[in-house]
Structures are given as structure tokens and as C-alpha cells.
Design a protein around this motif. Structure first.
Motif, PDB file in Angstrom:
ATOM      1  N   THR A   1       2.538   1.893  -3.346  1.00 56.89           N
ATOM      2  CA  THR A   1       1.155   2.088  -4.419  1.00 56.89           C
ATOM      3  C   THR A   1       1.153   3.940  -3.973  1.00 56.89           C
ATOM      4  N   HIS A   2       1.019   4.045  -2.725  1.00 60.44           N
ATOM      5  CA  HIS A   2       0.563   5.389  -2.480  1.00 60.44           C
ATOM      6  C   HIS A   2       1.857   6.471  -2.785  1.00 60.44           C
TER       7      HIS A   2
ATOM      8  N   TRP B   1       0.825  -1.177   0.198  1.00 61.04           N
ATOM      9  CA  TRP B   1      -0.043  -0.083   0.024  1.00 61.04           C
ATOM     10  C   TRP B   1       0.910   1.300   0.062  1.00 61.04           C
TER      11      TRP B   1
ATOM     12  N   PRO C   1      -3.362  12.313  -4.103  1.00 57.80           N
ATOM     13  CA  PRO C   1      -4.184  11.670  -3.206  1.00 57.80           C
ATOM     14  C   PRO C   1      -4.628  12.583  -2.077  1.00 57.80           C
ATOM     15  N   HIS C   2      -3.842  13.564  -1.705  1.00 57.15           N
ATOM     16  CA  HIS C   2      -4.001  14.246  -0.521  1.00 57.15           C
ATOM     17  C   HIS C   2      -4.790  15.645  -1.144  1.00 57.15           C
TER      18      HIS C   2
ATOM     19  N   ASP D   1       1.743   7.105  -6.334  1.00 56.17           N
ATOM     20  CA  ASP D   1       0.199   7.689  -6.863  1.00 56.17           C
ATOM     21  C   ASP D   1       0.664   9.173  -7.437  1.00 56.17           C
TER      22      ASP D   1
END
Length: 450
Positions: free
Chosen positions: A164-165, A161, A172-173, A168
């Protein structure tokens, strides 16, 4: 990589789901077990227990996926494994509150079974993930055993995870341009209207279908379709010239075509064998032409048998044949091939030959005698019981002489002997004045030995 069948919910697992739905009680997924016993996929639904369970672990993590799918996992290691084994079958155990734990679902290995080696100082672990798709999933309460602890698999999930984060690039934030001090619309990204197919990552739930595959699916036979041209591959039990009967297991619902057709073909072979055993003789005239009727008719005939119409054993028949033929009597049957020729003096009994009868019984004796040409006197032939030929045991034949040709006398005598190796003599006599040559041929025919 191991290839397993889909996870099949057992019959008792389905009942647990039904009871949970009605009572709205939570289902607790408790353990995952592995066994090295192989099952056919058709057997899984009816299972209540697994054979040869090698290891069992508590469910470590559980989560819901896509609403009605539950994903569970655990990790098996070989720390306490003293003998290596293959993952042949995986079973999921569950229970509801206040109830006993039961085998909820089972998956069977199809190929490339995973192997858990024995522990020799090196630790090996195998992570198992199970996806359970449930009907009416939105109404089911799911609980996981709180005794579960973080595993290597959990750590790997967190690491995945994070990776992946970190990768990204879609904000995402939700950081705004203003927060970064960037003018609005700067470096504005325009998403393309279409994407090439090869950029899509496929998985077990997302696959492309080719035109050829669609054509194959479209050609599949409907449930009530015509199968006249279909080809079935199976092991035939039939044969053109069967040597015996072969037992056939009872046909059962749910069998595969290859098993069902093997049973049918073996039955056809048995019918061929029965037909061969029955033969082709027409029994239409016996008992109405049926096999049972013919047997009943023959049995009725045996029941009506009397001693006035009796059957003989093989020994009795052989004895009677021996009496008629006098087997081993050591006597001539028919005429002898060589005659006896002697010079016969006038008015003197001359014995031409001696006959020995080996067995007592009844015999027909014949004698043919030719005298040389002479027209004077008479000629005589007779069977005698004395060696000098003087006793007329058999009827003598006395014929006049023939001046132009030889004189022929034929004697026939029915002889009864009372002892073995009895002797009988054949003698001739002539009254011509001088000696004549005579030739005699003897024949002996047994009628009955005693």
C-alpha cells in the motif's frame, strides 16, 4: 468463506468489563478457542464454557480501531490435528489482573463453516480476526499476552502495508517541490468536485443503500405497531380430527414466533381432542352441568346403591335371558307350518303327533284340530303323557259335531317337564259312527328353562 454471527459478549464478560471499569484494572485478552459444537445465536450470551473445543491459541496481536473497537487475531494450524473438524464456534477468553480466565465473547457459524483437515504432511493454517466493540472504550486499559509471537498473519499485514505504501501517490513522506528541484505549482493537481459512486470500495462498515432498501426499512413495523396483516410462517401442530394428546413444552420468554405459534397450534389440537372425548351429550341436568359436578353426582348415586336395587353382571343378565328364552331348547316357537292329517276311527283314541321337549322347564303347548264335516256325535282333543294317548295329561276339549262345516277344536296346555327330552303326545277322538279325517297343527312356546 465462512460466515459467522457478530461477536456476542457473554454475561460473565459484561461483568468483567463492569468490574474493570470500576476498578480501572487492565483486561488481558488471553486466548482464542474453536469448537465444532453448534449453538443458536440466542444461546451465546449465557454461555460459560464451550463444548467440544478442538484447538485453542494465545492471542498473537491486538490493536484498537476507531476508539472503542478492539481487533484481535491469532492463527490456527493443523500440525497437531489428528482428526479434521469444522469451525462451528469461536470463543475469546480474557481476565483481569489476579482473576481467573473466563469465556469473554462468542461467535457462532451461520454458513460455509471453515474446515481444519487432519495433518498428513501438509500444513494448513487458518487466521482468525475478532473485532470487539466496547462501551466506554476510552476508559478501558488493554493488555496483550507478551508470549505472542509473529505469525504468518503478521507477515502478511506487513507485506500488505508495504504494498500500500509503495502504491501511495499522495506524497506520504511530504517531499516538497523545492526538495525535488521542481518549480512551485508545476503539474498542479485539481481534485474534482464530484466522484462517480462506482469508484468507492464498500466494506462491512461502509455500504450504499438503494431507494428500494430504504422503502423496505421505512415499511418496518414499529415496536408497538399493528401486526394484524402480518404473515407468520411456522409448522402447525393443529389437526381437524386429532387421534390423541400431544405434550407441549413450557412457553418461555424470548422464543421465536415460529416456536411460540407451533406450541399454541398444538394446544389447539389438544383442545379439539378433549372436546371430541367429552362428546356432545347435554349434561345440564346432572351435577349443575359441569363435568366434575356430573361425576360427583354419579358417584353419590353409586354410594347410595343397595342390594334391593342392585346391578347385574353381563353373565347374570345372559343367564336370566337364557331362562326366559330357553336358548337351545330345540322346540318350536309359534305354530308349526305343516299339519298332521289322519283317519280317526269311531270311539278310538288316535295319537296325531309326538312332541319332544329337549330341556326341562315350563312350556305352553297349543293344538288346532279340524275334523271333516259330520253332524253326528262329539269331537275330543287332549294332550297325553302315554304313547297310546289314553291319559288325559292336559285338559281335554269335547265339542259337539257340526253338520254344515268342519268341526274345530283348540287346545292350550301349560306343561312342566322335569327331565330333558321329555315326550308329550296329542290325541283326538270322535263319536260319529264312521271314520273321519282330522288335521292337527301343534305349537310349543318355552316360558322358562330350569
Amino acid at each position: 468463506m465462512a460466515n459467522f454471527s457478530k461477536l456476542i459478549i457473554t454475561e460473565q464478560g459484561k461483568k468483567l468489563l463492569q468490574d474493570s471499569f470500576l476498578s480501572r484494572e487492565a483486561i488481558l485478552y488471553t486466548q482464542i478457542g474453536v469448537a465444532d459444537h453448534s449453538y443458536e445465536e440466542e444461546e451465546l450470551e449465557a454461555l460459560k464454557e464451550l463444548q467440544h473445543i478442538r484447538q485453542i491459541q494465545a492471542v498473537r496481536k491486538i490493536e484498537r480501531e476507531n476508539g472503542d473497537t478492539v481487533v484481535l487475531d491469532t492463527v490456527f494450524d493443523n500440525k497437531n490435528v489428528q482428526e479434521g473438524y469444522f469451525f462451528r464456534t469461536i470463543g475469546l477468553y480474557a481476565k483481569s489482573e489476579g482473576q481467573e480466565e473466563l469465556l469473554f465473547a462468542v461467535a457462532a457459524e451461520r454458513s460455509n463453516a471453515s474446515y481444519m483437515p487432519e495433518h498428513t504432511g501438509i500444513t494448513t493454517s487458518i487466521q482468525v480476526k475478532l473485532r470487539v466493540k466496547l462501551d466506554n472504550g476510552e476508559t478501558i486499559h488493554i493488555t496483550v499476552d507478551p508470549a505472542g509471537t509473529a505469525t504468518i498473519g503478521d507477515v502478511m499485514d506487513v507485506r500488505s502495508w508495504l504494498e500500500t505504501h509503495i502504491g501511495d501517490r499522495d506524497n506520504p513522506h511530504h517531499v516538497t517541490p523545492e526538495q525535488l528541484g521542481v518549480e512551485p505549482e508545476a503539474n498542479h493537481y485539481v481534485h474534482p468536485a464530484a466522484h462517480p459512486a462506482d469508484m468507492v470500495t464498500q466494506d462491512e462498515n461502509h455500504r450504499f443503500v438503494t431507494d428500494e432498501q430504504k422503502q423496505v426499512w421505512d415499511g418496518k413495523m414499529e415496536k408497538n405497531g399493528d401486526s394484524a396483516e402480518n404473515t407468520a410462517v411456522y409448522t402447525s401442530g393443529d389437526g381437524t380430527n386429532p387421534a390423541g394428546w400431544t405434550d407441549v413444552a413450557v412457553m418461555a420468554s424470548g422464543e421465536k414466533h415460529k416456536i411460540f405459534l407451533n406450541k399454541l397450534s398444538t394446544m389447539a389440537k389438544n383442545v379439539r381432542w378433549l372436546y371430541k372425548m367429552l362428546g356432545t351429550t347435554n349434561i345440564a341436568s346432572i351435577g349443575g352441568g359441569t363435568l366434575t359436578g356430573a361425576i360427583s353426582s354419579l358417584n353419590t348415586g353409586l354410594d347410595s346403591h343397595t342390594h334391593d336395587n342392585r346391578y347385574y353382571t353381563e353373565a347374570e343378565i345372559n343367564s336370566k335371558i337364557n331362562l326366559l328364552t330357553c336358548s337351545g331348547a330345540s322346540v318350536n316357537v309359534g305354530y308349526t307350518t305343516d299339519g298332521v292329517t289322519k283317519s280317526v276311527a269311531n270311539n278310538t283314541r288316535t295319537v296325531m303327533t309326538t312332541i319332544t321337549i329337549a330341556k326341562p322347564g315350563y312350556y305352553i303347548l297349543t293344538a288346532d284340530t279340524n275334523f271333516s264335516k259330520n253332524g253326528t256325535g262329539f269331537r275330543l282333543g287332549t294332550f297325553s303323557s302315554t304313547a297310546d294317548g289314553t291319559s288325559n295329561t292336559g285338559t281335554g276339549v269335547n265339542v259337539p259335531a257340526n253338520s254344515s262345516n268342519m268341526t274345530t277344536i283348540q287346545n292350550v296346555y301349560l306343561l312342566k317337564t322335569a327331565a330333558a327330552n321329555s315326550k308329550i303326545y296329542f290325541a283326538v277322538q270322535q263319536t260319529s259312527g264312521g271314520a273321519l279325517n282330522a288335521s292337527t297343527w301343534i305349537g310349543v312356546m318355552p316360558i322358562r328353562c330350569t
